[in-house]
Design a protein around this motif. Structure first.
Motif, PDB file in Angstrom:
ATOM      1  N   UNK A 197       0.995  -1.062   0.061  1.00 27.63           N
ATOM      2  CA  UNK A 197       0.064   0.032  -0.063  1.00 27.63           C
ATOM      3  C   UNK A 197       0.918   1.295   0.011  1.00 27.63           C
ATOM      4  N   UNK A 198       1.042   1.784  -1.064  1.00 28.25           N
ATOM      5  CA  UNK A 198       2.096   2.960  -1.143  1.00 28.25           C
ATOM      6  C   UNK A 198       1.214   4.203  -0.956  1.00 28.25           C
ATOM      7  N   UNK A 199       1.940   4.965   0.060  1.00 28.94           N
ATOM      8  CA  UNK A 199       1.182   6.052   0.739  1.00 28.94           C
ATOM      9  C   UNK A 199       2.067   7.456   0.462  1.00 28.94           C
ATOM     10  N   UNK A 200       1.187   8.571   0.161  1.00 28.44           N
ATOM     11  CA  UNK A 200       2.096   9.854   0.147  1.00 28.44           C
ATOM     12  C   UNK A 200       1.990  10.277   1.543  1.00 28.44           C
ATOM     13  N   UNK A 201       2.570  11.397   1.723  1.00 27.63           N
ATOM     14  CA  UNK A 201       2.591  12.192   2.898  1.00 27.63           C
ATOM     15  C   UNK A 201       1.177  11.973   3.764  1.00 27.63           C
ATOM     16  N   UNK A 202       1.242  11.691   4.929  1.00 28.32           N
ATOM     17  CA  UNK A 202       0.072  11.431   5.715  1.00 28.32           C
ATOM     18  C   UNK A 202      -0.200  12.335   6.891  1.00 28.32           C
ATOM     19  N   UNK A 203      -1.345  12.355   7.376  1.00 25.90           N
ATOM     20  CA  UNK A 203      -1.636  13.416   8.613  1.00 25.90           C
ATOM     21  C   UNK A 203      -2.641  12.714   9.305  1.00 25.90           C
ATOM     22  N   UNK A 204      -3.019  13.569  10.497  1.00 23.20           N
ATOM     23  CA  UNK A 204      -4.258  12.827  11.289  1.00 23.20           C
ATOM     24  C   UNK A 204      -3.806  13.224  12.615  1.00 23.20           C
ATOM     25  N   UNK A 205      -5.026  12.869  13.644  1.00 28.66           N
ATOM     26  CA  UNK A 205      -4.814  13.082  14.895  1.00 28.66           C
ATOM     27  C   UNK A 205      -3.776  12.208  15.567  1.00 28.66           C
TER      28      UNK A 205
END
Length: 308
Positions: free
Chosen positions: A151-159
């Motif tokens: 699962x290739x993921x870009x820059x992630x964010x979140x709580x």
């Protein structure tokens, strides 16, 4: 039947996977060297060292799927030393236990692009870290005995996501009444993934049929916006002025001669000095998945920093 999952690593994505499994009444088994202090209610811990093949193989016993959410220190030498060994150990442990592998990956294996990244974008990264990610991709692709999905993921964010381009130094500073700081171009569109969405996607892959394996998937994201616009959303959610300080790329390169992290960061400047877009439509179609709208995700993230 839902898969019996072992989560390797307990960073932001590992925590989100464990929380979602626990919230669904499923057993969340977390494996790493030391037991975390904040495991969700009902989650279990199993000690293991992923760099020790025997330790990892023993820890995976009785599990159907290994979800790898490990992140190594942001240092090319460490990546070159440890990632090939980690991948070898994960594949060996999965083969020994008849388990499948869901590898939460990044996009460093792709070099500079003019359009959105997709599953068939060449593995042509020019830098050291990108070449490592390309090499370990080829490792799992060559291992037919283990069913693997990346699962290739870009820059992630979140709580709870502190160490990210939208983390403590950006939205966290806004919440503290200071100017957000950015190490990426403020006015180029950039795709951001919501960490709880990444966890959901990893679990969907863990439970999926075998035809979802043997390939990479691009993590779907909300439509790309400029970081300046995203900071504006966060400021509005916090009720503060959208103050922003962006470090120019040329200055990052100069400072990188003296600041190790910036030196590592500028190696992949093509991922943050121009439009950086992704195409997660294949995953969306296969799973009927829809990513969190950016406005809602940023609002939840801003609220988490206001509480901390």
């Amino acid at each position: 039947m839902p898969a019996k999952i072992m989560i390797l690593g307990y960073g932001p994505i590992g925590r989100a996977v464990a929380r979602q499994l626990s919230d669904a009444g499923r057993e969340a088994l977390v494996a790493q060297r030391r037991e975390p202090a904040n495991l969700p209610s009902g989650a279990r811990f199993r000690a293991c060292d992923a760099l020790d093949r025997a330790s990892l193989t023993a820890a995976l016993r009785g599990r159907d799927v290994l979800i790898c959410t490990i992140g190594l220190a942001y240092d090319a030498a460490i990546w070159e030393r440890d990632w090939p060994r980690l991948m070898t150990n994960m594949l060996a442990a999965c083969e020994a236990n008849g388990a499948r592998l869901v590898f939460v990956d990044d996009l460093y294996m792709h070099g500079p692009q003019r359009g959105p990244l997709h599953e068939n974008t060449p593995l042509d990264a020019p830098g050291r870290k990108g070449r490592v990610r390309a090499a370990i991709t080829r490792q799992w692709q060559a291992m037919s005995a283990v069913k693997t999905a990346a699962l290739r993921v870009t820059d992630f964010y979140g709580p709870g996501v502190v160490l990210s381009v939208l983390g403590q130094e950006a939205i966290g500073r806004l919440a503290a009444g200071r100017a957000a700081q950015l190490g990426i171009a403020a006015d180029e569109p950039h795709a951001f993934a919501y960490a709880p969405d990444v966890a959901t996607a990893a679990i969907l892959l863990a439970d999926a049929a075998d035809d979802a394996y043997g390939r990479a998937w691009i993590m779907p994201c909300a439509p790309a916006r400029t970081p300046r616009a995203v900071i504006g959303m966060a400021a509005a959610a916090l009720g503060v002025k959208p103050r922003l300080q962006a470090l120019p790329g040329w200055l990052q390169k100069v400072m990188g001669r003296f600041v190790p992290f910036l030196g590592e960061w500028t190696e992949t400047s093509y991922q943050h000095d121009r439009p950086f877009l992704v195409d997660g439509s294949s995953f969306e179609r296969y799973f009927g998945f829809r990513p969190m709208p950016l406005e809602q995700g940023i609002s939840a993230t801003a609220a988490s920093f206001r509480k901390s």
